[in-house]
Write an enzyme that holds these catalytic residues in place. Structure first.
Site, PDB file in Angstrom:
ATOM      1  N   ASP A  32     -26.003 -36.542  -5.459  1.00 25.83           N
ATOM      2  CA  ASP A  32     -24.602 -36.824  -5.156  1.00 25.83           C
ATOM      3  C   ASP A  32     -23.758 -37.027  -6.415  1.00 25.83           C
ATOM      4  O   ASP A  32     -22.633 -36.571  -6.509  1.00 25.83           O
ATOM      5  CB  ASP A  32     -24.495 -38.118  -4.335  1.00 25.83           C
ATOM      6  CG  ASP A  32     -24.736 -37.843  -2.872  1.00 25.83           C
ATOM      7  OD1 ASP A  32     -25.250 -36.758  -2.561  1.00 25.83           O
ATOM      8  OD2 ASP A  32     -24.411 -38.726  -2.056  1.00 25.83           O
ATOM      9  N   LYS A 114     -21.016 -48.078   3.149  1.00 22.28           N
ATOM     10  CA  LYS A 114     -20.904 -46.621   3.334  1.00 22.28           C
ATOM     11  C   LYS A 114     -22.305 -46.092   3.602  1.00 22.28           C
ATOM     12  O   LYS A 114     -23.199 -46.222   2.769  1.00 22.28           O
ATOM     13  CB  LYS A 114     -20.325 -45.950   2.087  1.00 22.28           C
ATOM     14  CG  LYS A 114     -20.203 -44.447   2.236  1.00 22.28           C
ATOM     15  CD  LYS A 114     -19.469 -43.869   1.062  1.00 22.28           C
ATOM     16  CE  LYS A 114     -19.290 -42.366   1.094  1.00 22.28           C
ATOM     17  NZ  LYS A 114     -20.059 -41.567   1.980  1.00 22.28           N
TER      18      LYS A 114
END
Ligand code: IVH
Length: 664
Positions: A32, A114
């Protein structure tokens, strides 16, 4: 250095390819952080050069997860993405921007974990779950209702609900489930999944819900899309409580913070506790709490201006690489693994890391004895990022894959078309074990009672080397094995007998032909009359099959050209295994040999039910529309397959016409 226009074009193409791998294939090749860096570089360049149209740039659009095999469905309210940052300073700037927009207000934020999962929208009509849709391109997503229904913690009905409600959240896989699945795969010599997020993403896009059920998923809900009538909520913080009332699984903890500095304090607290959450948490989402203010702040083309994701840096640590171990898989492929001095990382002790293949080791020049930087991000399997050259021992030598194999007495060759080394000898015992485990596994010949421990003994005692040997086993052979009594021996003989009638694709998959997985095995069965026909096919004929590319065609052709494999096929035939394709076994049914593609939701039939009806009538289903498709069975929201069928002149049936055809 190339000119900015070129650089922008290259970055856009590179990011689009990473988006495809992440959202559609569920197999990203970069982490990511590396991806976010690429995107940040592109955004900076685009900001400096507004003259290059960027409406369609990946910086302005939502990554698209839609696949051809699914019907698409339009969200009532778009599902957008979030701007993200790894920097506290940028989080503060976000707060300052909102303060400039709303100068006379005390801004309250809701800080949420998240979740690193797969976004989903659940639609309830009059309190009943009617549909689950992936995020797609934000406007329309894939209808994944069948697979989502396998998730047990989703309520089917909710009480006192608005007439229409879209509930938004993330599907994820628990670490423990992920580890169990990978342990089973390792035991069967199958390749491991990289991380829970990719496995969850791949699972909800499986075409067979029964298969999806084998990989338990969980869900957590945190948001609302469309809500009609719309007077249910006035602030983000009310959603969590209401979702809890409706018995949805919700976030374990959220924080209300006055001002952005206080929100930062909550993020720091979240960071200390997130390892204990059931879901993978890779950051915090900070949302302006009041809906009235959210509406005023508005949206960009891809994200709200009233929210931001702060992402935690992936955890990294240095440790010593003790040795490079070579592991052998079902096709004899040799995979290198780094054996590390144990080090604490992201809440677990890490003692192994993946090294992928020889080229990766060479590119990073990784050597035994090196001090290496190890990262564990979303990945459960840690990666070796780089070598600390300052710490390299003076007598260190580059790792020679070939020489290492030789020293271990493993006879392997590098596959010229790939970066993979493979064992040459068919009679290598480890290879034999892996191959037999794979052959017996659920996804292949599904032979009950033939687990890893039994296979290991059969090979060690010279009772079985190839799949054909299994069918020669007698009860008395088995009674000599550990923990075998008369009953268990009889059961295994019966299970072996039953396996002779498996579908051809199960046998093809079980043979362990390099490159050929379950879907390709099904594609082969669909295109050829028998195993013999596949064995005699040329590379060109194999490549002409939908879903089979050049490399796979070469691999299949080479496998059948090998005399050992030819002998194996003959022996399997002599033992009476089914080698015929189901398409040639005429059923005499009204749909004999007909190929159907299903798309969209049918009014009264699930995809499974329709498939069963087609198969019972002698037909079969395929995942994509081509010239060979006989009928498209199309329901509501039929999407791209509908237009492809129209273009190719494939007859399109609705449910009523389909039923009429069955009765004809
Ligand atoms: S709110 C309009 N809250 O992260 C924005 N999203 O990187 C709606 N995500 O697409 C998203 N946890 O799939 C929100 N607590 C959370 C979240 C969350 C994970 C996902 C979501 C979103 C993606 C953006």
């Amino acid at each position: 250095m190339s000119d900015p226009q070129n650089q922008i074009a290259r970055l856009r193409a590179e990011i689009a390819e990473h988006d495809r791998r992440y959202y559609q294939a569920a197999q990203p090749v970069i982490d990511d952080q590396a991806y976010d860096r690429l995107k940040a570089t592109l955004a900076k360049l685009e900001a400096a050069h507004p003259e290059f149209d960027f409406a369609a740039s990946p910086t302005q659009t939502v990554g698209d997860d839609r696949l051809d095999a699914f019907a698409s469905y339009r969200h009532r309210q778009p599902m957008l993405s979030l701007d993200n940052t790894y920097s506290a300073a940028e989080l503060m700037e976000f707060g300052q921007r909102l303060l400039r927009r709303f100068p006379d207000q005390t801004l309250t934020y809701l800080v949420e974990p998240k979740i690193d999962g797969v976004a989903v929208s659940l639609t309830y009509e009059d309190g009943r779950l009617v549909r689950a849709v992936s995020r797609g391109n934000g406007i329309e997503g894939d209808d994944i209702t069948q697979n989502v229904r396998t998730i047990r913690d989703i309520p089917d009905h909710i009480a006192d609900a608005p007439a229409i409600l879209e509930v938004r959240g993330e599907i994820y896989m628990r670490h423990q489930t992920f580890e169990q699945i990978n342990a089973a795969r390792e035991a069967a010599g199958q390749p491991l999944f990289a991380n829970p997020r990719n496995l969850a993403a791949g699972t909800i896009k499986l075409l067979d819900p029964a298969e999806a059920r084998q990989r338990p998923l969980n869900i957590v809900l945190y948001g609302i899309g469309a809500c009609e009538p719309g007077n249910y909520f006035t602030a983000q913080s009310e959603i969590q409580d209401k979702l809890k009332d409706w018995h949805f699984p919700v976030l374990e903890k959220v924080w209300l913070a006055n001002g952005i500095e206080a929100a930062w304090g909550c993020i720091e607290e979240l960071d200390t506790m997130r390892q204990s959450f059931a879901y993978p948490t890779d950051g915090a989402v900070v949302k302006l709490n009041q809906f009235a203010l959210q509406a005023e702040a508005g949206y960009t083309s891809k994200a709200p201006r009233w929210a931001i994701a702060y992402k935690f840096e992936a955890e990294r640590a240095e440790t010593r690489l003790k040795e490079i171990s070579l592991q052998i898989g079902r096709t004899g492929a040799v995979t290198p693994v780094a054996i590390l001095e144990p080090v604490q990382l992201a809440g677990t002790t890490v003692s192994r890391a993946t090294l992928h293949n020889e080229d990766e080791i060479r590119r990073k020049d990784i050597r035994p004895g090196d001090t290496v930087l190890v990262q564990k991000a979303g990945e459960i399997i840690p990666q070796v990022l780089s070598v600390n050259l300052d710490q390299r021992p003076a007598d260190s030598q580059p790792f020679d894959f070939g020489a290492h194999l030789k020293a271990l007495g493993i006879e392997a060759e590098r596959d010229p078309s790939q970066a993979v080394w493979r064992i040459v000898r068919q009679d290598d015992p480890v290879r034999q074990q892996r191959a037999l485990q794979h052959f017996a596994s659920r996804a292949c010949m599904d032979i009950e009672n033939l687990g890893t421990a039994v296979v290991e003994q059969l090979v060690q005692r010279g009772l079985a080397q190839t799949p054909a040997d299994l069918y020669r086993l007698s009860e008395s052979d088995l009674l000599n094995l550990d923990k075998f009594a008369e009953k268990s021996a009889q059961n295994l003989i019966l299970a072996l007998e039953a396996s002779k009638q498996r579908a051809l694709w199960q046998l093809i998959h079980g043979l362990g032909i390099p490159q050929v997985g379950k879907q390709s095995a099904k594609d082969l069965e669909a295109s050829f009359a028998s195993l013999e026909a596949i064995a005699n096919a040329s590379e060109e004929q194999l490549e002409a099959v939908d879903g089979i590319g050049t490399i796979m065609a070469q691999s299949i052709h080479a496998w059948f050209a090998n005399p050992d494999n030819q002998a194996l096929v003959q022996q399997l035939q002599a033992h009476g295994l089914n080698l015929q394709s189901s398409r040639t076994q005429s059923s005499g049914g009204p749909l004999d040999g007909k190929i159907f593609v299903l798309t969209g939701s049918l009014p009264n039939l699930t995809r499974d039910e329709a498939t069963q009806m087609i198969e019972a009538a002698g037909g079969r289903t395929s995942s994509s529309v081509s010239k060979k498709t006989d009928y498209l069975l199309a329901g509501e929201a039929a999407g791209s397959k509908h237009s492809k069928a129209e273009k190719l002149g494939v007859p399109i049936l609705d449910e009523a016409a389909f039923r009429a055809l069955l009765e004809a």
